[in-house]
Design an enzyme around this catalytic site. Structure first.
Site, PDB file in Angstrom:
ATOM      1  N   SER A 114       0.802  -1.227   0.000  1.00 29.99           N
ATOM      2  CA  SER A 114       0.000   0.000   0.000  1.00 29.99           C
ATOM      3  C   SER A 114       0.833   1.275   0.000  1.00 29.99           C
ATOM      4  O   SER A 114       0.333   2.341  -0.366  1.00 29.99           O
ATOM      5  CB  SER A 114      -0.946   0.006   1.206  1.00 29.99           C
ATOM      6  OG  SER A 114      -0.208  -0.115   2.413  1.00 29.99           O
ATOM      7  N   GLY A 170      -1.858  -4.189   1.512  1.00 24.90           N
ATOM      8  CA  GLY A 170      -1.961  -5.349   2.388  1.00 24.90           C
ATOM      9  C   GLY A 170      -1.120  -6.537   1.985  1.00 24.90           C
ATOM     10  O   GLY A 170      -1.131  -7.567   2.671  1.00 24.90           O
ATOM     11  N   ASN A 194       4.637  -5.509   5.298  1.00 27.60           N
ATOM     12  CA  ASN A 194       3.702  -6.533   5.768  1.00 27.60           C
ATOM     13  C   ASN A 194       4.359  -7.895   5.978  1.00 27.60           C
ATOM     14  O   ASN A 194       3.697  -8.826   6.435  1.00 27.60           O
ATOM     15  CB  ASN A 194       2.547  -6.670   4.780  1.00 27.60           C
ATOM     16  CG  ASN A 194       1.770  -5.374   4.633  1.00 27.60           C
ATOM     17  OD1 ASN A 194       1.439  -4.729   5.620  1.00 27.60           O
ATOM     18  ND2 ASN A 194       1.492  -4.978   3.395  1.00 27.60           N
ATOM     19  N   ASP A 213      -2.009   7.438   9.553  1.00 29.64           N
ATOM     20  CA  ASP A 213      -1.309   6.616  10.534  1.00 29.64           C
ATOM     21  C   ASP A 213       0.187   6.771  10.340  1.00 29.64           C
ATOM     22  O   ASP A 213       0.640   7.647   9.605  1.00 29.64           O
ATOM     23  CB  ASP A 213      -1.737   5.142  10.412  1.00 29.64           C
ATOM     24  CG  ASP A 213      -1.605   4.612   8.987  1.00 29.64           C
ATOM     25  OD1 ASP A 213      -0.626   4.992   8.298  1.00 29.64           O
ATOM     26  OD2 ASP A 213      -2.472   3.834   8.547  1.00 29.64           O
ATOM     27  N   HIS A 256       1.157   5.094   6.209  1.00 30.95           N
ATOM     28  CA  HIS A 256       0.638   5.540   4.912  1.00 30.95           C
ATOM     29  C   HIS A 256       0.718   7.056   4.764  1.00 30.95           C
ATOM     30  O   HIS A 256       0.329   7.804   5.661  1.00 30.95           O
ATOM     31  CB  HIS A 256      -0.815   5.081   4.748  1.00 30.95           C
ATOM     32  CG  HIS A 256      -0.966   3.605   4.823  1.00 30.95           C
ATOM     33  ND1 HIS A 256      -1.288   2.951   5.989  1.00 30.95           N
ATOM     34  CD2 HIS A 256      -0.813   2.650   3.870  1.00 30.95           C
ATOM     35  CE1 HIS A 256      -1.340   1.646   5.760  1.00 30.95           C
ATOM     36  NE2 HIS A 256      -1.053   1.434   4.478  1.00 30.95           N
TER      37      HIS A 256
END
Length: 504
Positions: A278, A314, A346, A465, A468
């Site tokens: 992402s 993700g 991730n 956050d 991102h």
């Protein structure tokens, strides 16, 4: 037997004579000019093309041959004193054509140690006697018109047909119109053609009118580059050739060679595939989670390459393969494409539960059998192993892989931006080295820039956050990625990167 041999010899002679006659009767169009006619090697170096590279697509080359002898940097004078005209002149035969376009470089310095290509303005008989500082030879310099006239007369002396062109316009505008050169080189080219009774094509006027209709805003970045107001892109060169073809149709001698319905082929664009998570992906309409791959096309030459963002939110290096996302990209790859690979955010997740996206740490060959929630068994490999698979398989398709370490989170341990230089950065670098791919430690490069900006300013890059970025942060990271690619001295992708000039 002798009669049979004689007849066979006679038949072979007739065939040879007919073949030779047909070959000799096919006329040739010889093109002489500067870089606006043929830029560089004529292969679109830097995205720049001359109209001579495309005019052949408008003509029936089964009936007429084309030789483009134009050379960048030359003027009507230097093209001749450098000996470039001589091989053309020697080849000319009756019925050939010579397309002549000069002027862009004739306004240069008459005598210096670098180019010495300038001519005296006008079409008169004025001269200037010099000791050429470049060639170290004594030379009598003439007017622009004098040199054009010499080319015309030389062509006629061999029975060839000269066609004089006014120089294409530059991408300079005033009051919504392209500036013409009809009071200088365009005018002088026309005057020489009239005096010598040679055909004349006012390419400057024709192309200027076409550009006027398109409009300055649309011309920029399509027919010309912002960084270069003289040399055309492929589409600009085709536009010039289109104007020329239209004028050739009006010429009784040349109209028979112009195709009624030409099929124009522009240079095939290369593709840049982005694969990652992402922090690179287009995450829908979420303005608070914008991957840098969204802004990246701003920094590449999209007239020559397409950016295809196949990153997916993700995903880890493991799930990108497991879900078939890499297979989809791999099947699209063509020789000369590029693949930018960036994972890591991730991969630290659980290996055998929850989202089943964690990969094994490091670059080793160890594996772990996992029973997924969907009752499918999966053999999980190391992070480095997945990265190496992408590199290797991209190369097998003739594509050029570039590995990047992950972007920086908005975390500041010990007052400095987060680094992963002992984990995913290192493992990405090792994978790239193992497979002979370029590596950019984007994590470290961005972290240094963040530190210079300060925590407060960087925090504005992360409206959602700590992972991102919003649009501003995505653009910052995209520019940093582009600059980093530009610094890869041996990577072909650097030639397609366009870094805007900083505004003063």
């Amino acid at each position: 037997m002798k009669i049979i041999r004689l007849m066979a010899l006679l038949y072979a002679t007739v065939l040879f004579f007919n073949f030779t006659q047909k070959t000799e009767t096919k006329p040739t169009i010889f093109i002489v000019g500067d870089s606006t006619v043929k830029n560089g090697s004529g292969k679109g170096d830097g995205g720049l093309w001359g109209w001579g590279d495309f005019i052949g697509q408008f003509l029936d080359t089964t009936k007429v041959a084309i030789q483009n002898h134009a050379l960048g940097g030359t003027s009507s004078r230097s093209f001749q004193y450098k000996g470039l005209w001589e091989p053309v002149f020697k080849q000319l035969k009756k019925g050939d054509y010579v397309f002549i376009q000069f002027g862009h470089n004739d306004n240069g310095t008459i005598n210096d140690t670098t180019r010495a290509r300038g001519t005296i303005k006008g079409i008169g008989n004025e001269t200037e006697e010099i000791d050429n500082l470049l060639t170290h030879k004594h030379e009598i310099v003439h007017t622009y018109g004098w040199y054009i006239r010499k080319l015309v007369q030389d062509a006629k002396s061999k029975g060839a047909i000269p066609v004089v062109f006014s120089p294409i316009p530059r991408n300079d505008w005033k009051d919504g119109k392209v500036l013409r050169n009809n009071e200088s080189y365009g005018l002088w080219a026309k005057q020489i053609a009239e005096q010598e009774k040679a055909a004349f094509i006012d390419l400057n006027a024709g192309m200027s009118s076409a550009l006027d209709k398109i409009g300055q805003e649309k011309v920029m970045g399509t027919y010309f580059y912002e960084r270069d107001h003289t040399h055309t892109s492929a589409k600009g060169a085709v536009l010039s050739a289109t104007v020329i073809a239209g004028e050739l149709k009006k010429n009784n001698s040349l109209s028979k060679y112009v195709l009624a319905d030409p099929k124009i082929k522009l240079p095939k664009k290369k593709k840049i595939f982005l694969i990652g998570d992402s922090t690179m992906a287009n995450n829908g309409n979420n303005e608070n989670a914008v991957g840098w791959g969204v802004a990246f096309p701003k920094y590449v030459d999209t007239m020559r390459v397409d950016v295809i963002n196949k990153a997916r939110g993700g995903r880890s290096s493991r799930t990108y393969e497991f879900e078939g996302l890499w297979k989809e990209v791999r099947e699209q790859l063509q020789p000369g494409n590029f693949v930018i690979i960036q994972f890591g955010h991730n991969d630290a997740g659980a290996v055998d539960k929850d989202k089943f996206r964690g990969s094994l740490k490091g670059n080793g060959t160890e594996t772990q059998i996992v029973n997924r929630a969907d009752s499918i068994k999966e053999t999980v490999r190391s992070f480095g192993s997945y990265i190496e698979t992408y590199i290797k398989e991209a190369k097998e398709k003739g594509a050029i892989p570039i590995v990047m370490s992950q972007t920086v989170r908005n975390e500041w341990p010990n007052g400095k931006p987060e680094l992963r230089d002992e984990s995913y950065n290192l493992w990405s670098k090792t994978a790239a080295e193992n497979q002979g791919a370029d590596f950019i430690d984007l994590n470290v490069i961005i972290a240094k820039k963040y530190e210079e900006l300060g925590k407060e300013k960087v925090s504005a890059f992360f409206p959602k956050d700590h992972t991102h970025t919003g649009p501003e942060g995505a653009d910052f990271n995209a520019l940093t990625a582009a600059e980093s690619i530009k610094n890869l001295k041996k990577c072909a992708l650097r030639d397609y990167i366009e870094i805007p000039k900083k505004k003063e």
